[in-house]
Design an enzyme around this catalytic site. Structure first.
Site, PDB file in Angstrom:
ATOM      1  CG  ASP A   1      32.615  35.744  46.528  1.00 51.23           C
ATOM      2  OD1 ASP A   1      32.706  35.325  47.705  1.00 51.23           O
ATOM      3  OD2 ASP A   1      32.882  35.052  45.532  1.00 51.23           O
TER       4      ASP A   1
ATOM      5  CG  HIS B   1      40.583  36.063  44.176  1.00 54.06           C
ATOM      6  ND1 HIS B   1      39.521  36.075  43.321  1.00 54.06           N
ATOM      7  CD2 HIS B   1      40.192  35.259  45.211  1.00 54.06           C
ATOM      8  CE1 HIS B   1      38.550  35.315  43.798  1.00 54.06           C
ATOM      9  NE2 HIS B   1      38.937  34.809  44.939  1.00 54.06           N
ATOM     10  NE  ARG B   2      35.555  37.003  45.041  1.00 53.43           N
ATOM     11  CZ  ARG B   2      35.484  37.287  43.739  1.00 53.43           C
ATOM     12  NH1 ARG B   2      35.755  38.508  43.312  1.00 53.43           N
ATOM     13  NH2 ARG B   2      35.139  36.376  42.869  1.00 53.43           N
TER      14      ARG B   2
ATOM     15  CE  LYS C   1      40.973  30.659  44.413  1.00 53.97           C
ATOM     16  NZ  LYS C   1      39.541  30.453  44.221  1.00 53.97           N
TER      17      LYS C   1
END
Ligand code: DC
Length: 645
Positions: A316, A389-390, A415
């Protein structure tokens, strides 16, 4: 489509309090639900994905109670969900659907799990295969290998080891590990492939241990849950700050000068993504680790170095690194990131597309991404976010290249981090600090400069005035430092349409009275009051920018302000302005008394030890003795425009 225009940014500095970790929050919620006893979870993340988990637990009969902001009480069901039939909507929360699926198959009920369309494209077959090996009854009701799923009661039997793939998502292993203690029998899981994202499995094992279940691990190959273990509540638990979310701010510090400090994770973090700081350090950024913080600054040379690294352990946070690559001195390669393809969107394809928009040359492979930064970023690009979201969060960093960037559908950050953009603004949005003596015209000038630029406006003096008024109303003595500071910390003040409200009362005029002015000057000299108002003042820093008016704006509250202005005028000129103001309002006034009053106040203000009135060396002086308001605004705008974009 809804979008957010980020202004060109040049600097990042400050401190950020992180929201709770998503990975820890959702694991703790499920473990607390499965445990015997009641667990209090503090600093739980409040976001879409945790709401999905909370709602699902409630639907299957687990007692969940909000005890306050981010504190929840979970009444554990000792492994048996009370409600035996339920439809559960899992949104796009992988950390909810995977472990819940496993736990529900062992719970002897009829459950149906579904999600948003993208969730129905995200694989879950490896987990289902694992569960079928022990006799669970779990079926695909849509496409084979993907949610939605239907679960029915079944006679589960643990015979030989469960053979499980670990190369698509580590969450399948996490899901089985968390659920298997419910059987009470010895359970063995054997990986049939390489296991990816190992640090996430470490989080799982760590939290299971908190709930009293030990797992024996042989390398990353074989996991054994000994017979007869069950989850017991440890009482009160605390969620660490989100290390993946920390990556955006640490990156901002490395790109935009810094120092940027994130609070809530530190050197003993149980989250793998905290290692993102090492990746930044390898690029030359200066990193400091504390017990409860990590801090990042740009390299001494100012230039970040290119990298070629395996990022399997931090999938992530690795996305953040792909955007940091835009600021490196050469081609950067992110390796072993195949899992990106099955996340919220196909992240390899999406990152490549969006990085190219900014001018980068990008090569995309099955499991890698190579990013060659352009000489300069393309300005004004609109970034698509794919309901991921990322992507929204990491591409906001491109604005630190000094170019405006538009983020489409910015609300997708909910999120995991609903306040992301406001938090980013607190360390990056441009601030213009304006100070000066009483009646220098700073308030009027500051407000007009804010309007001209489309910026927000903070009249910090009004906060001191409001504090004084609140103290007077509550009969708190103005020299009672702790008492007044407590009031300041929770001031029920709102600013709306040019009016100032305290609770529901309009106090716009009341805070300008002589009594309150004198009181404001007294409470402003109390260090605890100033400290109590600090965070509140900093929260005014929002995109596209802020004009902040008042003492210590450029020195204490916003030391990294892009422009600092000290507005002044001769005492005579200021006395004359005040005189005219009072006459216009039909109030009695005496020129001589006004002048004397101002001179005395200047002297007092300049001499006081706390936040004295003084012209700081780094502020530009604007003498308005011979300027009208219009001309003063022009003079300030000239200073503002002189700053780098
Ligand atoms: O700017 P003003 O007159 O509204 O400010 C009210 C009082 O608060 C005045 O005594 C100065 C003080 N003040 C301060 O100490 N620090 C600030 N940032 C703003 C105002």
């Amino acid at each position: 489509m809804n979008h957010l225009d980020l202004p060109a940014l040049t600097r990042a500095a400050g401190t950020v309090r992180l929201p709770g970790s998503k990975s820890i929050s959702n694991r703790m919620l499920l473990l607390a639900a499965l445990a015997e006893g009641t667990t209090e979870i503090r600093d739980l993340l409040d976001s879409d994905d945790t709401r999905v988990m909370l709602a699902a637990l409630e639907r299957v009969g687990v007692g969940v109670t909000a005890l306050g902001a981010n504190t929840w009480r979970i009444d554990g069901c000792a492994g048996v969900f009370p409600i035996k039939d339920a439809d559960l909507f899992m949104g796009n929360a992988g950390t909810a659907i995977r472990p819940l699926t496993a736990a529900l198959t062992l719970s002897g009920g009829n459950y149906r799990l579904s999600g948003v369309p993208r969730m129905h494209e995200r694989p879950i077959g490896d987990l289902v295969d694992g569960l079928l090996q022990i006799g669970a009854d779990v079926r695909y009701t849509g496409q084979s290998g993907f949610p939605p799923l239907a679960i029915h009661p079944a006679n589960v039997k643990l015979a030989g080891p469960i053979r499980l793939r670990g190369d698509v998502s580590s969450q399948f292993l996490t899901a089985l590990l968390m659920a298997l203690p419910l059987t009470g029998a010895e359970a063995v899981i054997e990986m049939t492939t390489e296991l990816i994202s190992k640090p996430y499995v470490e989080i799982t094992l760590n939290l299971m241990a908190h709930f009293g279940v030990e797992v024996r691990r042989q390398e990353w190959q074989r996991f054994t849950i000994p017979v007869g273990q069950r989850y017991r509540s440890p009482g009160v638990l605390h969620v660490e700050g989100d290390a993946s979310a920390a990556s955006y701010f640490l990156a901002a510090g490395a790109i935009g000068g810094g120092p940027v400090r994130v609070e809530g994770v530190g050197r003993n973090s149980i989250q793998g993504d905290a290692r993102f700081a090492d990746a930044l350090e390898a690029m030359g950024a200066r990193i400091e680790w504390g017990e409860q913080f990590i801090e990042a600054r740009a390299p001494v040379s100012g230039q970040l170095k290119a990298f070629d690294v395996d990022l399997n352990h931090i999938p992530d946070a690795a996305m953040t690194l792909a955007v940091v690559a835009l600021f490196a001195d050469g081609r950067c390669v992110l390796r072993n990131i195949a899992s990106w393809r099955v996340k919220e969107t196909d992240r390899i394809a999406a990152m490549a597309t969006e990085l190219r928009k900014l001018g980068a040359t990008v090569e995309e492979g099955a499991d890698f991404l190579a990013v060659s930064p352009p000489p300069a970023l393309a300005p004004g690009v609109a970034i698509d976010t794919y309901d991921d979201h990322r992507i929204a969060m990491c591409f906001s960093l491109a604005a630190l290249g000094g170019v405006p960037v538009t983020i489409n559908d910015p609300a997708c950050v909910s999120k995991t981090f609903p306040d992301y953009f406001d938090t980013l603004a607190e360390i990056t949005a441009p601030v213009i600090a304006i100070d000066g003596p009483s009646a220098s015209g700073k308030g009027t000038v500051a407000e007009r400069v804010a309007t001209t630029l489309g910026y927000h406006y903070l009249d910090s003096g009004s906060l001191y005035r409001l504090t004084a008024l609140a103290a007077i109303k509550a009969s708190v003595a103005l020299d009672n430092e702790a008492g007044v500071a407590a009031l300041a910390a929770s001031l029920p003040a709102t600013f709306a349409g040019g009016r100032v409200l305290l609770t529901d009362e309009d106090v716009t005029d009341a805070i300008r009275s002589e009594e309150v002015s004198a009181g404001a000057s007294k409470v402003a000299a109390l260090p605890a009051v100033r400290a109590a108002l600090l965070a509140r003042q900093r929260a005014y820093r929002r995109f596209p920018g802020l004009v902040a008016d008042g003492r210590d704006m450029g020195s204490v509250v916003f030391p990294a302000a892009v422009a600092k202005v000290f507005l002044t005028a001769s005492a005579e000129a200021r006395a004359e302005r005040r005189y005219k103001q009072l006459m216009a309002k039909g109030m009695p006034a005496n020129m001589h008394a006004l002048l004397k009053d101002l001179q005395e106040r200047d002297a007092r203000d300049a001499q006081r030890t706390v936040a004295p009135l003084l012209h700081c060396g780094d502020a530009d002086l604007v003498d308005t003795t011979r300027l009208d308001i219009e001309a003063a605004v022009v003079a300030v705008m000239t200073i503002v425009k002189r700053q780098p974009p």
